[in-house]
Scaffold this motif. Structure first.
Motif, short mmCIF file in Angstrom:
data_model
loop_
_atom_site.label_atom_id
_atom_site.label_comp_id
_atom_site.label_asym_id
_atom_site.label_seq_id
_atom_site.Cartn_x
_atom_site.Cartn_y
_atom_site.Cartn_z
N ILE A 86 0.86 -1.18 0.00
CA ILE A 86 0.00 0.00 0.00
C ILE A 86 0.90 1.23 0.00
CG2 ILE A 86 -1.68 1.32 1.32
CD1 ILE A 86 -2.75 -1.30 2.40
N GLU A 87 0.56 2.19 -0.84
CA GLU A 87 1.27 3.45 -0.90
C GLU A 87 0.33 4.55 -0.44
OE1 GLU A 87 3.31 6.42 -4.20
OE2 GLU A 87 2.71 4.40 -4.76
N SER B 15 -3.97 10.24 -0.60
CA SER B 15 -4.20 9.24 -1.64
C SER B 15 -3.67 7.91 -1.15
CB SER B 15 -3.50 9.62 -2.94
OG SER B 15 -3.98 10.85 -3.41
N ILE B 16 -4.44 6.86 -1.35
CA ILE B 16 -4.02 5.50 -0.98
C ILE B 16 -4.10 4.64 -2.22
CG2 ILE B 16 -4.48 3.51 0.47
CD1 ILE B 16 -5.81 5.41 2.45
N ASP B 17 -2.97 4.06 -2.59
CA ASP B 17 -2.89 3.16 -3.74
C ASP B 17 -2.43 1.80 -3.26
OD1 ASP B 17 -3.67 5.00 -5.63
OD2 ASP B 17 -1.62 5.67 -6.04
N GLY B 18 -3.11 0.76 -3.70
CA GLY B 18 -2.69 -0.60 -3.40
C GLY B 18 -2.39 -1.33 -4.69
N ASN B 19 -1.34 -2.14 -4.69
CA ASN B 19 -1.01 -2.90 -5.89
C ASN B 19 -1.24 -4.39 -5.68
OD1 ASN B 19 1.07 -3.50 -4.21
ND2 ASN B 19 2.70 -3.00 -5.64
N GLY B 20 -2.14 -4.72 -4.81
CA GLY B 20 -2.36 -6.15 -4.58
C GLY B 20 -3.75 -6.51 -4.41
#
Length: 49
Positions: A34-35, A44-49
């Protein structure tokens, strides 16, 4: 098959095994994460999974 041809086949197989090992290692290192970013636009919250 000549001896040089046999050495070439063995070298190609060794290179293939090494490349496959590196690829597998890199795939295992890519874990979902999570970024979270805070800037002028807010959070802003970005997840790559």
């Amino acid at each position: 098959m000549s001896r040089n041809g046999l050495y070439a086949v063995i070298a190609i197989l060794v290179v293939a095994v090494v490349v496959f090992g590196i690829y597998t290692y890199q795939q295992q290192q890519q874990r979902p994460g999570i970024e979270v970013r805070v800037d002028e636009q807010g959070i802003s919250i970005d997840g790559n999974g």
